[in-house]
Design a protein around this motif. Sequence first.
Motif, PDB file in Angstrom:
ATOM      1  N   ALA A  48       3.185   3.065  -7.392  1.00  0.00           N
ATOM      2  CA  ALA A  48       4.130   3.597  -6.399  1.00  0.00           C
ATOM      3  C   ALA A  48       3.450   4.608  -5.487  1.00  0.00           C
ATOM      4  O   ALA A  48       3.582   4.551  -4.259  1.00  0.00           O
ATOM      5  N   ARG A  49       2.673   5.525  -6.069  1.00  0.00           N
ATOM      6  CA  ARG A  49       2.071   6.594  -5.269  1.00  0.00           C
ATOM      7  C   ARG A  49       1.022   6.061  -4.290  1.00  0.00           C
ATOM      8  O   ARG A  49       0.944   6.523  -3.148  1.00  0.00           O
ATOM      9  N   SER A  50       0.214   5.096  -4.721  1.00  0.00           N
ATOM     10  CA  SER A  50      -0.820   4.604  -3.797  1.00  0.00           C
ATOM     11  C   SER A  50      -0.198   3.764  -2.673  1.00  0.00           C
ATOM     12  O   SER A  50      -0.641   3.833  -1.528  1.00  0.00           O
ATOM     13  N   ASN A  51       0.865   3.004  -2.973  1.00  0.00           N
ATOM     14  CA  ASN A  51       1.565   2.291  -1.891  1.00  0.00           C
ATOM     15  C   ASN A  51       2.231   3.269  -0.928  1.00  0.00           C
ATOM     16  O   ASN A  51       2.266   3.041   0.279  1.00  0.00           O
ATOM     17  N   MET A  52       2.726   4.355  -1.467  1.00  0.00           N
ATOM     18  CA  MET A  52       3.434   5.352  -0.655  1.00  0.00           C
ATOM     19  C   MET A  52       2.485   6.125   0.264  1.00  0.00           C
ATOM     20  O   MET A  52       2.820   6.429   1.406  1.00  0.00           O
ATOM     21  N   TRP A  53       1.261   6.431  -0.226  1.00  0.00           N
ATOM     22  CA  TRP A  53       0.399   7.407   0.443  1.00  0.00           C
ATOM     23  C   TRP A  53      -0.842   6.854   1.145  1.00  0.00           C
ATOM     24  O   TRP A  53      -1.389   7.531   2.016  1.00  0.00           O
ATOM     25  N   LEU A  54      -1.352   5.684   0.744  1.00  0.00           N
ATOM     26  CA  LEU A  54      -2.628   5.240   1.337  1.00  0.00           C
ATOM     27  C   LEU A  54      -2.424   4.839   2.802  1.00  0.00           C
ATOM     28  O   LEU A  54      -1.748   3.854   3.096  1.00  0.00           O
ATOM     29  N   ARG A  55      -3.006   5.603   3.699  1.00  0.00           N
ATOM     30  CA  ARG A  55      -2.841   5.356   5.142  1.00  0.00           C
ATOM     31  C   ARG A  55      -3.804   4.296   5.658  1.00  0.00           C
ATOM     32  O   ARG A  55      -3.542   3.655   6.670  1.00  0.00           O
ATOM     33  N   THR A  56      -4.970   4.174   5.011  1.00  0.00           N
ATOM     34  CA  THR A  56      -6.043   3.355   5.593  1.00  0.00           C
ATOM     35  C   THR A  56      -6.284   2.053   4.834  1.00  0.00           C
ATOM     36  O   THR A  56      -7.071   1.223   5.273  1.00  0.00           O
ATOM     37  N   ALA A  57      -5.607   1.849   3.690  1.00  0.00           N
ATOM     38  CA  ALA A  57      -5.778   0.612   2.912  1.00  0.00           C
ATOM     39  C   ALA A  57      -4.844  -0.472   3.439  1.00  0.00           C
ATOM     40  O   ALA A  57      -3.823  -0.169   4.067  1.00  0.00           O
ATOM     41  N   ASP A  58      -5.189  -1.735   3.167  1.00  0.00           N
ATOM     42  CA  ASP A  58      -4.348  -2.856   3.612  1.00  0.00           C
ATOM     43  C   ASP A  58      -3.262  -3.196   2.601  1.00  0.00           C
ATOM     44  O   ASP A  58      -2.149  -3.513   2.957  1.00  0.00           O
ATOM     45  N   ARG A  59      -3.615  -3.187   1.313  1.00  0.00           N
ATOM     46  CA  ARG A  59      -2.623  -3.427   0.268  1.00  0.00           C
ATOM     47  C   ARG A  59      -3.162  -2.971  -1.080  1.00  0.00           C
ATOM     48  O   ARG A  59      -4.344  -2.676  -1.197  1.00  0.00           O
ATOM     49  N   VAL A  60      -2.291  -2.910  -2.089  1.00  0.00           N
ATOM     50  CA  VAL A  60      -2.681  -2.481  -3.433  1.00  0.00           C
ATOM     51  C   VAL A  60      -2.371  -3.626  -4.400  1.00  0.00           C
ATOM     52  O   VAL A  60      -1.253  -4.147  -4.412  1.00  0.00           O
ATOM     53  N   LYS A  61      -3.371  -4.008  -5.189  1.00  0.00           N
ATOM     54  CA  LYS A  61      -3.198  -5.110  -6.144  1.00  0.00           C
ATOM     55  C   LYS A  61      -3.529  -4.632  -7.552  1.00  0.00           C
ATOM     56  O   LYS A  61      -4.360  -3.735  -7.718  1.00  0.00           O
ATOM     57  N   ILE A  62      -2.914  -5.256  -8.557  1.00  0.00           N
ATOM     58  CA  ILE A  62      -3.299  -5.011  -9.955  1.00  0.00           C
ATOM     59  C   ILE A  62      -4.399  -6.010 -10.287  1.00  0.00           C
ATOM     60  O   ILE A  62      -4.237  -7.219 -10.073  1.00  0.00           O
ATOM     61  N   LEU A 138       9.534 -11.347  -7.596  1.00  0.00           N
ATOM     62  CA  LEU A 138       8.342 -12.034  -7.110  1.00  0.00           C
ATOM     63  C   LEU A 138       7.056 -11.335  -7.553  1.00  0.00           C
ATOM     64  O   LEU A 138       6.907 -10.124  -7.384  1.00  0.00           O
ATOM     65  N   TYR A 139       6.149 -12.104  -8.131  1.00  0.00           N
ATOM     66  CA  TYR A 139       4.821 -11.627  -8.527  1.00  0.00           C
ATOM     67  C   TYR A 139       3.799 -12.550  -7.859  1.00  0.00           C
ATOM     68  O   TYR A 139       3.629 -13.684  -8.284  1.00  0.00           O
ATOM     69  N   THR A 153      -5.614 -11.229  -9.466  1.00  0.00           N
ATOM     70  CA  THR A 153      -4.829 -10.033  -9.124  1.00  0.00           C
ATOM     71  C   THR A 153      -3.358 -10.389  -8.937  1.00  0.00           C
ATOM     72  O   THR A 153      -2.997 -11.547  -8.727  1.00  0.00           O
ATOM     73  N   ILE A 154      -2.519  -9.334  -9.012  1.00  0.00           N
ATOM     74  CA  ILE A 154      -1.100  -9.450  -8.627  1.00  0.00           C
ATOM     75  C   ILE A 154      -0.864  -8.425  -7.521  1.00  0.00           C
ATOM     76  O   ILE A 154      -1.204  -7.248  -7.661  1.00  0.00           O
ATOM     77  N   ASP A 155      -0.274  -8.886  -6.417  1.00  0.00           N
ATOM     78  CA  ASP A 155      -0.009  -7.989  -5.278  1.00  0.00           C
ATOM     79  C   ASP A 155       1.178  -7.080  -5.591  1.00  0.00           C
ATOM     80  O   ASP A 155       2.210  -7.538  -6.064  1.00  0.00           O
ATOM     81  N   THR A 156       1.025  -5.782  -5.336  1.00  0.00           N
ATOM     82  CA  THR A 156       2.129  -4.833  -5.580  1.00  0.00           C
ATOM     83  C   THR A 156       2.803  -4.399  -4.275  1.00  0.00           C
ATOM     84  O   THR A 156       3.806  -3.694  -4.301  1.00  0.00           O
ATOM     85  N   THR A 157       2.238  -4.818  -3.136  1.00  0.00           N
ATOM     86  CA  THR A 157       2.656  -4.251  -1.847  1.00  0.00           C
ATOM     87  C   THR A 157       3.721  -5.083  -1.137  1.00  0.00           C
ATOM     88  O   THR A 157       4.733  -4.561  -0.686  1.00  0.00           O
ATOM     89  N   GLY A 158       3.487  -6.404  -1.024  1.00  0.00           N
ATOM     90  CA  GLY A 158       4.378  -7.245  -0.221  1.00  0.00           C
ATOM     91  C   GLY A 158       3.820  -7.309   1.179  1.00  0.00           C
ATOM     92  O   GLY A 158       2.645  -7.601   1.355  1.00  0.00           O
ATOM     93  N   GLN A 159       4.635  -7.002   2.166  1.00  0.00           N
ATOM     94  CA  GLN A 159       4.100  -6.943   3.536  1.00  0.00           C
ATOM     95  C   GLN A 159       3.009  -5.885   3.589  1.00  0.00           C
ATOM     96  O   GLN A 159       3.152  -4.818   2.990  1.00  0.00           O
TER      97      GLN A 159
END
Length: 379
Positions: A48-62, A138-139, A153-159
């Motif tokens: 949750a925190r990395s999706n909320m705060w990362l300004r320069t990343a494209d997405r977060v995956k497990i 959705l996973y 990997t599993i995408d945690t971000t979506g769009q």
Amino acid sequence: MDSNVTLIATATMGLEALVAREVKALGYENPIVENGKVEFEAPPEGIARSNMWLRTADRVKIKMAEFPVYSFEELFEQTKAVPWENFLPEDAEFPVTGRSVKSKLYSVPDCQAIVKKAVVERLKKTYKTSWFQENGPLYKIEIAIHKDTAVLTIDTTGQGLHKRGYRPLHNKAPLKETLAASLIMLTNWHPDRPFVDLFCGSGTIPIEAALIGQNIAPGFNRDFISESWHWLDQTIWNKARQEAEDLAKYDQPLDITGTDIDHKMIDLAVENTKEAGLFGSISFKQMQMSDFTTNEENGCIVSNPPYGERIGEKENVEALYKELGKTLRPYDTWSAYFITSNEKFEALYGKKATKKRKLYNGNIKTDYYQYWGKRPVKK
């Protein structure tokens, strides 16, 4: 889930170090920086925190697994050995996408089908069923094979993370929000200094500057695919949003201006600023870049001027760059930063950059020209 997960924050080539810096700022130690990605360990709330705060990343995956693979049989067995049941509920919808570069297993559709089959076989044992409805959360699973090494990997971000939620409308070739934030974070700008974008288009750079200046989390205004996952408790998301609210500095005064020659773009920029909840924090003006004047000192200009990529535009753009150099010459305490694919920029601008950095704007290879102003005199 109590144990740590391995997360991968994907990044545009050239921005990996910035993403790693942001990961560290969130308190996640020893990120591993590789081409196009930053890998790090975090507790579940880190999703949750990395999706909320990362300004320069494209997405977060497990990251579920990484292993060498030379045959489809190996791919099947290794995928089946992964504890998917720890993440996927019985009703999970789990499409599989894939890519393969410089690998023996070059058929992407075959790789996807095998991974899907292996996950199903694994889940059959856990849930004691032979049929999955896939009508729940959705996973999105991805199989990426590079030089015979597979990563699941599993995408945690979506769009993508560049979708901040404030830009329903934009111009034809917009700058991605993540790249705009990166351009600002590569400068020496502080929120107590003036900030100007002379080619603001639909306002992305000034808006990202205001979000940075007031420490507003870029993901605060949107939702994420992993918010519907049963094992990622809703309290985790509530806490992440509360943290973002607590850390925002809404009363930080800002001196941010965006100008553009096109009045339609200015109208669009104003609308987008309202969408971002920043109305009143940024001034927009319709004007020619050559009309820029200021009495302020130690400001910062960040712009994405036209590149002249289209036929017939080259001469106009070259004249524009010369004019730009002339317009800004008197302001030697100001720092100026320009991203462009035009390799003659320094010659046309009339000055060699203090520093130059290679970046990609979408598929366009560009340079980021950095002109540092004179240091402010310490009072």
